[in-house]
Design a protein around this motif. Structure first.
Motif, PDB file in Angstrom:
ATOM      1  N   ALA A   1       0.829  -1.208   0.000  1.00  0.00           N
ATOM      2  CA  ALA A   1       0.000   0.000   0.000  1.00  0.00           C
ATOM      3  C   ALA A   1       0.863   1.258   0.000  1.00  0.00           C
ATOM      4  O   ALA A   1       0.557   2.232  -0.713  1.00  0.00           O
ATOM      5  CB  ALA A   1      -0.920  -0.009   1.224  1.00  0.00           C
TER       6      ALA A   1
ATOM      7  N   LYS B   1       2.140   1.621  -3.587  1.00  0.00           N
ATOM      8  CA  LYS B   1       1.093   1.945  -4.552  1.00  0.00           C
ATOM      9  C   LYS B   1       0.607   3.386  -4.411  1.00  0.00           C
ATOM     10  O   LYS B   1       0.284   4.045  -5.403  1.00  0.00           O
ATOM     11  CB  LYS B   1      -0.088   0.984  -4.391  1.00  0.00           C
ATOM     12  N   TYR B   2       0.556   3.871  -3.180  1.00  0.00           N
ATOM     13  CA  TYR B   2       0.043   5.223  -2.939  1.00  0.00           C
ATOM     14  C   TYR B   2       1.158   6.240  -2.714  1.00  0.00           C
ATOM     15  O   TYR B   2       0.906   7.344  -2.216  1.00  0.00           O
ATOM     16  CB  TYR B   2      -0.915   5.205  -1.735  1.00  0.00           C
ATOM     17  N   SER B   3       2.387   5.848  -3.083  1.00  0.00           N
ATOM     18  CA  SER B   3       3.543   6.757  -3.054  1.00  0.00           C
ATOM     19  C   SER B   3       3.765   7.387  -1.686  1.00  0.00           C
ATOM     20  O   SER B   3       4.144   8.567  -1.576  1.00  0.00           O
ATOM     21  CB  SER B   3       3.381   7.845  -4.128  1.00  0.00           C
TER      22      SER B   3
END
Length: 321
Positions: free
Chosen positions: A25, A28-30
């Protein structure tokens, strides 16, 4: 006892996967920068894993137990030699580019016995079993850095003995050797050193699984879930090879009269999911590491079901010895 092993292994896998999900996560969400994986891998390689290796051998590798460690070392060498034909066959027959063939071959020879295996064995079987498990894995470590890693290097890269020695004698290997020397010498462990090493050891599984999630977060999960070849390799790695080697070790132990320790070590070692080295080597030497990451993701996901089952099978066989 069998239900307890199933519960403990299931709980351990779920814990690992929770941290894997956190890393995934965050990637993926930087939430973390692009180089977070590289920084975290260095922390594990240069600090946490060496501390775990050192304290394990320093406390457990005593002169009275030396024969057990030599047995583990010989057994690891034998397993490596038995695994090489499967790796060569897979590389020859697997359909894919060169990097994908190398990944498939590597997966038949060496599982993720370090980042996942070390904390897993420690949690289930304790410190003494972990140190024997580490000794068992030493031949694989030497083989990976002398014979496997150079295959990922581009033409003209440094294949010299100095480069090879640098990879073989990495911080974890040096920590193992120092721990063996410390344990055999019978030197008392200062409490502050023990506390430092124990605290660092607790970070291995957490950081390793977050690191795996961060690395796999860079690929398309949809594509990974649809990659049939990753399921094929994972099925062999997670089910077929552990079943063959565990059964073979069981009959060997009964024939020779060995206790269940070797069976549990071989079973735990072979049941681990696919490792991250194909991804790391690919990124290091400019090759395509997507397939390696896909295989690592799929095998880690499937191990939620396979690891508890394999550990329960191994415990059942161990009880018969």
């Amino acid at each position: 006892m069998l239900n307890e092993i199933f519960f403990l292994s299931s709980e351990q896998i779920l814990t690992f996967m929770a941290f894997f999900g956190i890393g995934l996560a965050m990637s993926k969400y930087s939430v973390v920068p692009e180089n977070a994986g590289a920084v975290l891998s260095r922390l594990v390689l240069y600090v946490f894993l060496p501390c775990m290796s050192f304290i394990s051998f320093a406390q457990q590798c005593t002169p009275e137990k030396l024969s057990g460690y030599l047995t583990a070392l010989i057994a690891g060498t034998v397993l490596l030699l038995l695994s090489l034909p499967a790796g060569a066959l897979m590389q020859r027959c697997f359909l894919g580019n060169e990097s994908e063939k190398l990944t498939a071959s590597y997966s038949m020879i060496s599982p993720n016995f370090g980042y996942i295996g070390f904390p897993f064995v420690l949690a289930l079987y304790g410190q003494e079993m972990l140190s024997k498990y580490m000794m068992f894995g030493l031949p694989f470590t030497f083989y990976i850095y002398t014979a496997v890693m150079p295959k990922w290097m581009p033409a003209g890269a440094n294949h010299g003995w100095k480069e090879t020695l640098k990879h073989i004698f990495n911080p974890s290997t040096i920590a193992v050797l120092l721990g063996i020397a410390w344990g055999l010498a019978g030197i008392p462990m200062p409490s502050f050193v023990e506390n430092i090493c124990q605290s660092a050891s607790g970070c291995v599984s957490v950081c390793a699984m977050i690191l795996t999630g961060i690395v796999i977060g860079h690929i398309s999960l949809k594509r990974a879930l649809l990659e049939k070849r990753a399921y094929f390799i994972s099925a062999i790695r997670l089910l077929l090879l552990p079943a063959i080697f565990t059964a073979g070790t069981f009959f060997l132990c009964r024939w020779v009269g060995l206790d269940s320790t070797l069976l549990l070590i071989v079973g735990a070692f072979t049941a681990m999911p696919l490792g991250m080295n194909p991804v790391i080597f690919s990124e290091t030497y400019g090759r395509d590491g997507v397939f390696g990451a896909e295989c690592a993701f799929i095998s880690s996901l499937l191990s939620l079901a396979t690891l508890p089952l394999m550990f329960q099978l191994q415990s059942l066989l161990a009880a018969l010895l």
